[in-house]
Design an enzyme around this catalytic site. Structure first.
Site, PDB file in Angstrom:
ATOM      1  N   PRO A   2     -24.951  48.072 -15.768  1.00 25.23           N
ATOM      2  CA  PRO A   2     -25.539  48.249 -17.096  1.00 25.23           C
ATOM      3  C   PRO A   2     -26.327  49.550 -17.233  1.00 25.23           C
ATOM      4  O   PRO A   2     -27.224  49.827 -16.446  1.00 25.23           O
ATOM      5  CB  PRO A   2     -26.456  47.032 -17.223  1.00 25.23           C
ATOM      6  CG  PRO A   2     -25.930  46.033 -16.250  1.00 25.23           C
ATOM      7  CD  PRO A   2     -25.416  46.847 -15.107  1.00 25.23           C
ATOM      8  N   LYS A  51     -32.554  50.689 -21.798  1.00 24.98           N
ATOM      9  CA  LYS A  51     -31.865  49.640 -21.058  1.00 24.98           C
ATOM     10  C   LYS A  51     -32.392  48.246 -21.396  1.00 24.98           C
ATOM     11  O   LYS A  51     -32.049  47.271 -20.734  1.00 24.98           O
ATOM     12  CB  LYS A  51     -32.015  49.889 -19.553  1.00 24.98           C
ATOM     13  CG  LYS A  51     -31.365  51.179 -19.066  1.00 24.98           C
ATOM     14  CD  LYS A  51     -31.514  51.280 -17.557  1.00 24.98           C
ATOM     15  CE  LYS A  51     -30.958  52.572 -17.035  1.00 24.98           C
ATOM     16  NZ  LYS A  51     -31.065  52.667 -15.562  1.00 24.98           N
ATOM     17  N   ARG A 247     -30.789  54.705  -4.524  1.00 22.90           N
ATOM     18  CA  ARG A 247     -29.542  54.434  -5.249  1.00 22.90           C
ATOM     19  C   ARG A 247     -28.448  55.345  -4.702  1.00 22.90           C
ATOM     20  O   ARG A 247     -28.708  56.507  -4.385  1.00 22.90           O
ATOM     21  CB  ARG A 247     -29.719  54.707  -6.751  1.00 22.90           C
ATOM     22  CG  ARG A 247     -30.817  53.896  -7.416  1.00 22.90           C
ATOM     23  CD  ARG A 247     -30.400  52.461  -7.644  1.00 22.90           C
ATOM     24  NE  ARG A 247     -31.418  51.724  -8.384  1.00 22.90           N
ATOM     25  CZ  ARG A 247     -31.500  51.701  -9.707  1.00 22.90           C
ATOM     26  NH1 ARG A 247     -30.621  52.372 -10.438  1.00 22.90           N
ATOM     27  NH2 ARG A 247     -32.441  50.998 -10.314  1.00 22.90           N
TER      28      ARG A 247
END
Length: 274
Positions: A2, A51, A247
């Protein structure tokens, strides 16, 4: 995964399928909201903010949800079989005809008039009416020593970029993700491309940054195994970010040279380089 475009798509889906309906039963499956009941409230709208998803009701309440890495909303006729395991459901909103289920979402219920407590810290939204490219650029430039990869993920700078777009934008900007903001050759270009990409993908079922719809050619570098689509060099992968928040980052070492890294903090150095 997402990001701003997929959250925008989820908001449009929820808004189209649930807004205007009266909640007949709500079920919050987290301890902090377990006793809350929205029965009798009418859903007025669902909008995205970066988000975040904001589902608003006519009783001055907003359900704010964040999809994190695995979250997903599904809407189907009431009584239908769920598309994910029941133990991952965190919230159920049922009307006379419809059931909206949020799986693996993080959520908060608050007064609509106090939504700033949830999203007020966010920078300009790439897909929102508040988008301001100059402000986003100024926000990024305010911390010149931060790596561009980390800066793009900081939602206080601009809201909507996630890990996929981080890698793709650095490629399109021709810069290594570990380059500090101060040394990025054309920061305004990256901000511009962020807007272009999210706008282009907000209504697509599949995210495309290259313009090529063929499987394996839709993204420039993210998740890519093998060679660069542009120069043929092997794509590299490393973890980037503060310790505990790393990440995976992808880049082409030839197309994306690194600039001015002598002042970059060690917390942004890659680990597990392949």
């Amino acid at each position: 995964m997402p990001e701003g475009d997929s959250v925008y798509h989820a908001a449009r889906m929820l808004d189209a399928k649930v807004s205007g309906q009266v909640i007949t039963r709500s079920d919050f499956r987290i301890p902090s909201l377990a006793t809350r009941d929205l029965s009798g409230a009418t859903v007025t709208e669902t909008v995205s903010r970066g988000k975040h998803l904001l589902t608003r009701f006519d009783n001055d309440l907003t359900l704010g949800t964040h999809l994190k890495m695995e979250g997903r909303w599904f809407v189907h006729p009431a009584g239908s079989r769920w598309k994910r395991p029941a133990h991952t459901a965190r919230v159920v909103l049922r009307t006379a005809t419809t059931e909206a289920v949020g799986f693996s979402v993080v959520m908060e219920l608050l007064r609509t008039s106090q939504e700033d407590k949830l999203v007020g810290h966010l920078g300009p939204d790439l897909l929102g009416p508040d988008w301001d490219a100059d402000l986003a650029l100024a926000n990024l430039q305010a911390r010149p020593g931060v790596t561009i990869g980390d800066a793009l993920l900081d939602q206080r700078n601009l809201a909507g970029v996630g890990n996929v777009y981080k890698s793709e934008l650095c490629f399109l900007g021709g810069v290594d993700p570990l380059t500090p903001v101060r040394a990025v050759p054309d920061l305004a270009l990256i901000v511009d491309r962020a807007k272009v990409l999210l706008e282009a993908n907000k209504d697509r079922p599949t995210r495309i940054t290259t313009g090529d719809r063929r499987p394996g050619y839709q993204l420039w570098v993210y998740g890519r195994r093998g060679s660069c689509l542009t120069c043929g060099s092997p794509i590299r992968k490393a973890d980037q970010g503060p310790r505990g928040q790393e990440r995976p980052t992808y880049w082409c070492p030839r197309c994306q040279p690194r600039h001015g890294t002598d002042e970059v903090g060690s917390a942004s150095e890659p680990r597990g380089n392949q």
